[in-house]
Design an enzyme around this catalytic site. Structure first.
Site, short mmCIF file in Angstrom:
data_model
loop_
_atom_site.label_atom_id
_atom_site.label_comp_id
_atom_site.label_asym_id
_atom_site.label_seq_id
_atom_site.Cartn_x
_atom_site.Cartn_y
_atom_site.Cartn_z
N SER A 199 0.82 -1.11 0.10
CA SER A 199 -0.05 -0.13 0.01
C SER A 199 0.90 1.29 0.04
O SER A 199 2.13 1.06 0.08
CB SER A 199 -0.89 -0.04 1.18
OG SER A 199 -0.12 0.19 2.41
N LYS A 200 0.33 2.41 0.11
CA LYS A 200 1.13 3.64 0.04
C LYS A 200 2.00 3.89 1.31
O LYS A 200 2.85 4.57 0.90
CB LYS A 200 -0.08 4.78 0.03
CG LYS A 200 -0.78 4.93 -1.22
CD LYS A 200 -1.89 6.05 -1.43
CE LYS A 200 -2.41 6.34 -2.55
NZ LYS A 200 -3.39 7.61 -2.58
#
Length: 476
Positions: A239-240
């Site tokens: 994820s980010k």
């Protein structure tokens, strides 16, 4: 050409992420290895979240990575009538039915079932009503098989068995007449003659919903291969928070597309201990049954290392072309490029040994592209001193008289001054470097002068000598 047909089918609800590119890559490699067809399909039936901007970003990302499609891009929103025709076929054959249960009623039943510890699937109360022309809002549901098993011989995960009794009666047309994701996917894969569905393993649970639809409509069921998930270093889904996940973010950060593709192919597939692959090698060696079933871990440091390898070993012209957009963002133009003998391409060999990304290259190129430079205050104070001014002057005077500006000629002048003034190499090289580039880190001093050319080298030396004799300003 073989009959192999695969597809990459992103939903345009955001950027094209790393996992999506890896899926596209494995489909592309399988198609190229088999001499088959790679289809691009945009699954944009999510009316609330799909945007034309996101479609543009997806196409731009695929273009940058070089994953060209043989057909498409198709858009599901252009094919709505096809889905409705197939839905009505199921209704006419008694394989689908109208459901008039309201969202509120369904939610109430779901909560009741949850409280009793019962199955949360639709209870089927409209299944036998045989509604033909409902006068109230109605969704069309598929009569999912309720006994037996759906068995998938996954090309990566092996045999996967699903009990049909847990399958819900899937909605295939919403009350507004719009088709649902799982139904559209089946119709598209069937009518596009997709032979192999290669997708992320987050779609595994969609497969037992889709296979019965293929069978009910009399379509050939494609072979399935579900790719392992990509995890961050903490073994959580990528994820980010683990860093950039958008493919175009890596373009902006100065990565070469070839390096990113090479890195992604190793997330779940390998060929011995080989780390670096050309595209031709990937196509030749790739086998879908050699993809590992366990999750792969994304390692930004490994990607950075690989990018540095590509920068150092790629054709200088290719690297220069990739640098161009980054140079333009920094405001450089043709006038700046013309200051360098040999143009931007000449910058690549001397700069890439110290660079991991194209942004490093651009930063390193600044002293050669700029009309003027600013000397770092600390560097000037340490190296541009009155004690070295006479040696710098001697070097500049002799360089001016030298008719040749080759490396050999520069070496003769440089070593002549060293010997006469009794200096070690660094005692002259570092002041020269600071005067010519503004800092203490650069390629070799002869390469620096070659990139600047004789006129600019002498101009900067004169300014550096002036500062060494009477240090007042660090700009030139």
């Amino acid at each position: 050409m073989s009959n192999v047909r695969v597809r990459f089918a992103p939903s345009p609800t955001g950027y094209l992420h790393i996992g999506g590119v890896r899926t596209a890559l494995f489909n592309w490699l399988f198609a190229r290895h088999e001499g088959g067809t790679f289809v691009l399909r945009i699954e944009d039936t999510d009316q609330d979240r799909s945007t034309d901007e996101a479609i543009g970003i997806i196409l731009e990302g695929l273009k940058w990575t070089g994953l060209d499609c043989d057909e498409g891009p198709y858009r599901q929103t252009d094919r709505l009538e096809l889905y409705r025709e197939q839905a009505m076929k199921l209704l006419e054959e008694g394989k689908a039915y109208w459901c008039i249960c309201t969202p509120e009623e369904l939610e109430t039943r779901r909560k009741e079932a949850q409280a009793k510890g019962e199955s949360l699937k639709y209870d089927g109360r409209c299944r036998e009503k045989s509604l033909t022309t409902p006068t109230e809002p109605a969704a069309l549901r598929f009569k999912s098989p309720q006994d037996g098993q759906t068995i998938i011989d996954d090309l990566i995960k092996g045999k996967i068995v699903f009990e049909n009794q847990v399958l819900d009666d899937l909605i295939i047309l919403r009350t507004n007449g719009y088709p649902t994701y799982n139904f559209c996917v089946v119709i598209d894969d069937a009518l596009m003659n997709i032979t192999h569905v290669i997708r992320g393993d987050d779609h595994v649970n969609n497969t037992p919903r889709q296979v019965p639809l293929f069978e009910a409509l009399g379509f050939t069921v494609p072979k399935f291969a579900h790719l392992p998930m990509i995890l961050g270093s903490d073994k959580a889904r990528l994820s980010k928070r683990h860093g950039a996940t958008s493919v175009l973010a890596y373009q902006e950060m100065g990565y070469l597309p070839e390096a990113l593709i090479n890195y992604l192919v190793r997330l779940g597939w390998s060929h011995g201990d080989q780390e670096v692959f050309s595209m031709d090698e990937m196509v030749s060696l790739f086998r879908i049954d050699q993809v590992q079933s366990s999750a792969a871990v994304f390692n930004p440091e490994k990607l950075l290392w690989l990018n540095a390898q590509y920068i150092r070993n790629s054709d200088p012209q290719l690297v220069a072309e990739q640098m161009n957009s980054h140079l333009q963002k920094e405001g450089y133009d043709e006038k700046a490029y013309s200051r360098i003998p040999g143009g931007v391409e000449a910058l690549v060999p001397p700069l890439r040994e110290r660079s991991e990304t194209l942004l490093d290259m651009v930063k390193g190129a600044a002293p050669y592209l700029a009309e003027t430079i600013t000397i770092e205050e600390g560097a000037a104070k340490k190296f541009l001193t009155p004690a070295i001014a006479s040696s710098l002057t001697k070097f500049a005077d002799r360089l001016k008289m030298e008719s040749s500006f080759t490396k050999e000629a520069l070496e003769l002048v440089f070593h002549g001054v060293l010997e006469e003034d009794g200096l070690k190499m660094g005692k002259l090289a570092q002041p020269l470097r600071v005067a010519l580039t503004g800092g203490t880190v650069s390629p070799g001093i002869y390469e620096v002068m070659g990139l600047l050319g004789k006129t600019r080298t002498l101009d900067r030396l004169r300014q550096g000598i002036k500062q060494a004799e009477s240090p007042t300003s660090s700009s030139m």
